[in-house]
Design a protein around this motif. Structure first.
Motif, short mmCIF file in Angstrom:
data_model
loop_
_atom_site.label_atom_id
_atom_site.label_comp_id
_atom_site.label_asym_id
_atom_site.label_seq_id
_atom_site.Cartn_x
_atom_site.Cartn_y
_atom_site.Cartn_z
N SER A 170 37.67 44.82 51.64
CA SER A 170 39.00 45.21 51.16
C SER A 170 39.94 44.03 50.93
O SER A 170 41.10 44.24 50.59
N THR A 171 39.46 42.80 51.13
CA THR A 171 40.36 41.65 51.20
C THR A 171 40.17 40.65 50.06
O THR A 171 40.39 39.46 50.24
N GLN A 172 39.73 41.11 48.89
CA GLN A 172 39.51 40.16 47.80
C GLN A 172 40.78 39.41 47.44
O GLN A 172 40.76 38.20 47.20
N HIS A 173 41.92 40.09 47.40
CA HIS A 173 43.19 39.44 47.07
C HIS A 173 43.51 38.32 48.07
O HIS A 173 43.91 37.22 47.68
N GLU A 174 43.30 38.60 49.34
CA GLU A 174 43.57 37.59 50.37
C GLU A 174 42.58 36.44 50.29
O GLU A 174 42.96 35.27 50.45
N CYS A 175 41.30 36.75 50.03
CA CYS A 175 40.29 35.69 49.89
C CYS A 175 40.63 34.75 48.74
O CYS A 175 40.45 33.53 48.84
N ASP A 176 41.12 35.31 47.65
CA ASP A 176 41.50 34.47 46.51
C ASP A 176 42.58 33.46 46.91
O ASP A 176 42.55 32.30 46.49
N GLN A 177 43.51 33.91 47.74
CA GLN A 177 44.58 33.00 48.18
C GLN A 177 44.06 31.93 49.12
O GLN A 177 44.49 30.78 49.08
N HIS B 125 35.24 38.29 52.50
CA HIS B 125 35.97 39.54 52.79
C HIS B 125 36.09 39.81 54.28
O HIS B 125 37.13 40.23 54.77
N ARG C 74 45.74 40.67 55.61
CA ARG C 74 45.90 41.98 54.98
C ARG C 74 46.58 42.97 55.91
O ARG C 74 47.39 43.79 55.49
#
Length: 546
Positions: free
Chosen positions: A139-146, A167, A176
């Motif tokens: 669920s953490t793709q957005h956070e991983c990108d950062q 992730h 997240r």
């Protein structure tokens, strides 16, 4: 059983809590386990140990279930008349990327535990978030990108932390959860000594970073010794000695490499819910496509790891698609059809190299970690020399009976591709191609002869393929060994390998189950590596553009 000290190893895995008790001579004297589905499935609604929110890609487990499991596994040891009063030390392993979020009430509640009530009743208010994110969470793709861009590139992040962002890693998970809710440093994406820029990213700024650092605690440099005596709760309720010491725990994968004295050049393949490939190396060669961890006991050594979400669960999906498997689940061996198909299919399904094309596949029923690809199934073919790669566009380009061998081959080819720069020809047989000296199998899949044969064909193993006789309990055993070493080492200078190596006896501890290297077969898979890498690249490129 001798009358000397005992040591307890615990393993909180995805689907079970396991316990092993050993003597100073490493002999196992007692075992117990709790199955989350069987023992608590109806109460907590878990399936294969977890709950899912598919819409958000969340995979998690109730912390209360783990608390109940700890009481239950200790009760089961007690029911077996295990002399818990003789246990001198406890260590163990937990899910590498599982995380538990304590509330501000936790310290007082833990200090006030009484033996008349179970843990789950007394600690119900000890958590700011009632669930522990699981390693399968995506669920953490957005956070991983950062995380990937914070230090400039995924490569730089890998250099600082040992890995690119993933992730399941605790750092992205905390990031997240922070807006909506409220150790082990490798596998967090926060760095071995807590990288300040990454703490700030996770906590939302410099002010939050200081608070997060306090909650995480300082990094312990010594993997041995004691962190304190056992709680009075366990002394009164189960009869532990008040002098029993708690040694540092570690992650499940580091605990696996502690289950035997691993030599340079040896490899471990853990065939549990996930599939992992592990080696110990003194060389730190970080790369975003794999992981480097500090060794759990030995400074200056590193653990190289590949971890795949699509391990046993993916193999089970292929198994269940075979004719006859459904009936065999209730009346026979559910793996019989899978094993027969895998062993009757030639390597890469090439019967005639002059006319047949090699078959390759990616079977990702969950979004994968290595490489970072969405869920899906892809099938390709190439010439036996790895050229002329073509994707098969039909949903069933070959019979389902071909898939068992191809899925195990594909999992092993990924391991071989990414570890090829860390292996070398065996010292006593320098004429052989570079490969692991031995391949050790642990976990539930280590009992499967077909999987063992195919892994040996692809990965090699100059001295053969071996199975640890504890099977799925390797992590708990590694934890017990760690507790013993922590408290019986002659000095801080005595390494884990020195102490355990002196007491560990190969006879009875491992079983040779495969030949490993087979001349011609191993080289044939080497030729196909470039096609396998190209296949992954094509799928990744399509994913980036959609």
């Amino acid at each position: 059983m001798s009358d000397g000290p005992l040591y307890l190893g615990l393993d909180l895995s995805t689907q079970q809590l396991k316990a092993i008790v050993i003597q100073s001579d490493l002999h196992v004297v007692a075992e117990a386990k709790v199955s989350f589905d069987e023992d608590f499935g109806s109460k907590y609604g878990v399936e294969k140990g977890v709950l899912m929110n598919k819409a958000e890609g969340e995979v998690f487990a109730p912390v209360a279930m783990w608390l109940e499991s700890l009481d239950l596994v200790l009760n089961r040891l007690k029911e077996k008349n295990t002399p818990l009063n003789r246990i001198r030390g406890i260590s163990g392993s937990c899910q590498q990327h599982g995380s538990v979020y304590w509330s501000h009430k936790a310290s007082d509640l833990l200090a006030g535990l009484t033996a008349d009530k179970p843990l789950v009743e007394q600690l119900k208010d000890a958590f700011s978030y009632p669930y522990g994110p699981n390693w399968q969470d995506h669920s953490t793709q957005h956070e991983c990108d950062q995380f990937d861009v914070k230090l400039g590139s995924p490569q730089r992040l890998a250099e600082v932390t040992g890995s690119a962002a993933h992730h399941r890693f605790t750092g992205p998970q905390i990031m997240r959860l922070r807006p909506t809710s409220a150790a082990w440093t490798s596998g967090t994406s926060l760095g071995g000594d807590w990288s300040e820029p990454l703490l700030e990213l996770t906590a939302g700024g410099a002010d939050g970073a200081a608070g997060l650092r306090r909650k995480l605690g300082e990094v312990r440099k010594d993997g041995g010794g004691s962190m304190g005596a056992i709680s009075r709760y366990f002394v009164s309720r189960y009869g532990f000695s008040a002098d029993c010491q708690i040694s540092p725990f570690t992650g499940d994968n580091p605990a696996t490499i502690l289950a035997l004295p691993l030599r340079p050049g040896d490899a471990i393949v853990s065939l549990g819910t996930s599939t992992t490939f592990l080696m110990v190396t003194p060389v730190y060669k970080p790369d975003p496509s794999y992981h480097f961890f500090n060794h759990p006991t030995t400074p200056g050594q590193y653990m190289f790891m590949l971890c795949y979400k699509n391990g046993a669960l993916a193999r089970e999906k292929v198994r269940d698609a075979l004719p006859g498997t459904a009936q065999a689940k209730t009346s026979g061996d559910p793996w019989a059809a899978f094993n027969a198909a895998a062993l009757s299919t030639p390597p890469l399904d090439i019967s005639n190299p002059a006319t047949d094309r090699a078959k390759l596949g990616l079977y990702f029923y969950l979004p994968e970690i290595v490489p970072n690809i969405r869920a899906g199934t892809w099938r390709f073919t190439s010439l036996p020399d790895g050229t002329d790669l073509r994707e098969e566009t039909s949903s069933t380009p070959w019979p389902v009976e071909t898939d068992p061998r191809i899925i195990v081959e594909s999992q092993a080819l990924s391991m071989r591709l990414r570890s090829q720069n860390l292996v070398y020809p065996p010292p006593d047989r320098p004429q052989l191609p570079a490969q692991p000296r031995r391949v050790y199998l642990v976990g539930g899949g280590s009992l499967n002869p077909a999987i063992a044969r195919v892994l040996g064909d692809v990965l090699g193993g100059a001295e053969g393929v071996y199975r640890l006789d504890v099977g799925g309990n390797a992590c708990a055993l590694g934890g017990a060994y760690k507790a013993l070493w922590s408290l019986e080492r002659s000095s801080e200078a005595q390494t884990f390998d020195e102490l355990i190596g002196q007491r560990w006896k190969e006879e009875g501890a491992i079983q040779r189950i495969g030949d490993g290297y087979r001349e011609g077969v191993f080289e044939g898979y080497g030729k196909i590596l470039k096609a396998f890498e190209e296949m992954e690249g094509r799928v990744l490129e399509v994913a980036r553009n959609t």
